[in-house]
Design an enzyme around this catalytic site. Structure first.
Site, PDB file in Angstrom:
ATOM      1  N   ASN A  42       1.612   0.068  -1.475  1.00 10.66           N
ATOM      2  CA  ASN A  42       1.278  -1.338  -1.732  1.00 10.66           C
ATOM      3  C   ASN A  42       2.513  -2.254  -1.819  1.00 10.66           C
ATOM      4  O   ASN A  42       2.395  -3.473  -1.761  1.00 10.66           O
ATOM      5  CB  ASN A  42       0.427  -1.490  -3.006  1.00 10.66           C
ATOM      6  CG  ASN A  42      -1.006  -0.986  -2.860  1.00 10.66           C
ATOM      7  OD1 ASN A  42      -1.608  -0.502  -3.810  1.00 10.66           O
ATOM      8  ND2 ASN A  42      -1.569  -1.090  -1.656  1.00 10.66           N
ATOM      9  N   ASP A  47     -10.868  -0.543  -5.030  1.00 14.11           N
ATOM     10  CA  ASP A  47     -10.596  -1.223  -3.762  1.00 14.11           C
ATOM     11  C   ASP A  47     -11.554  -2.392  -3.535  1.00 14.11           C
ATOM     12  O   ASP A  47     -12.680  -2.395  -4.030  1.00 14.11           O
ATOM     13  CB  ASP A  47     -10.705  -0.203  -2.612  1.00 14.11           C
ATOM     14  CG  ASP A  47     -10.029  -0.701  -1.354  1.00 14.11           C
ATOM     15  OD1 ASP A  47      -9.177  -1.614  -1.443  1.00 14.11           O
ATOM     16  OD2 ASP A  47     -10.349  -0.181  -0.266  1.00 14.11           O
TER      17      ASP A  47
END
Ligand code: IPE
Ligand code: IPE
Ligand code: MG
Length: 242
Positions: free
Chosen positions: A74, A26
């Protein structure tokens, strides 16, 4: 072992390495933004970090590494960003394919990759097939992966197979990770402290580590720091210490 002697690894206990490290990669977007760049630049450098970490994990003797590359959630990002992520993935496979096939690395994926661009899917499947008997590090890439969908898929396949009841051992056979052990250590970069639908069944007893470093900056030294931190933890698995 050569690495035991190297000063910078002096604190790693090579007899107690985590077998499986899982990474939630991330912070690519924030990393790029802080440099005045587009988020996609962060994904590009993030892909380089991924390559570095695989190489270093392999050198250190880690047997399994998993990487959260693209979640089922996502897809809700702007189409341009999603397209760019798969373009980077396509480039990476093109560049690394031959060297992976000629190495002892085994590639696997988890998630429903059929929704990815078809040329990327066939290249990935080709590498998986050609490395399936390799005995070195297993590299598991989570693509269009989500833990909840994985669990529901397992349940639906269990029903399809006509089973009325399953124990833990049988249930595990229906997960994407049936071939690999649970992660000993889950690392999420960039300071967020959540799993975001990653390996929720498998990480029940994993050690969790949340370095502030954004993924594109997570390199060799950071990996070594994470392993040293892991080795300082006391894993009790519900028992009493000692
Ligand atoms: C991780 O970085 C990469 C993917 C989720 C594909 P992010 O893109 O989430 O970066 P931040 O969290 O917005 O900084
Ligand atoms: C998790 O990161 C998914 C990947 C690293 C591929 P996200 O950036 O998508 O997670 P949230 O939205 O911060 O929970
Ligand atoms: Mg993020």
């Amino acid at each position: 072992m050569f690495f035991k002697k190297k000063k910078e690894n002096a604190n790693i206990d090579f007899d107690r390495l985590p077998k499986h490290i899982a990474f939630i990669m991330d912070g690519n977007g924030r990393w790029a933004k802080s440099r005045g760049q587009l988020r996609t630049y962060g994904h590009k450098v993030g892909a380089e970090a991924l390559g570095d970490i695989i190489k270093h994990a392999q050198k250190l003797g880690i047997k399994y590494v998993s990487f959260f590359a693209f979640s089922t959630e996502n897809w809700d990002r702007p189409k341009d960003e999603v397209d760019e992520i798969f373009r980077i993935l396509r480039e990476m496979i093109k560049q690394k394919k031959d060297s992976i096939i000629n190495s002892d690395m085994r590639l696997m994926t988890m998630g429903d990759i059929s929704r990815l661009p078809s040329d990327v899917v066939s290249e990935i499947n080709d590498v998986i097939e050609k490395t399936k008997d390799h005995k070195g590090i297993t590299v598991n890439i989570a693509l269009n992966y989500g833990s909840r969908i994985e669990i529901l898929r397992a349940i639906n396949n269990i029903i399809k197979d006509g089973l009325k009841e399953v124990d833990e051992k049988t249930f595990r056979k229906y997960l994407y990770t049936s071939m690999i052990p649970d992660p000993d250590l889950v690392i999420r970069t960039s300071g967020e402290q959540r799993l975001s639908n990653f390996l929720m069944f498998q990480s029940a007893y994993s050690e969790l580590y949340f370095p502030k470093t954004h993924w594109p900056d997570f390199r060799e030294k950071e990996l070594e720091k994470a392993i040293i931190e892991f080795q300082s933890r006391d894993r009790r698995f519900g028992k009493i210490k000692g």
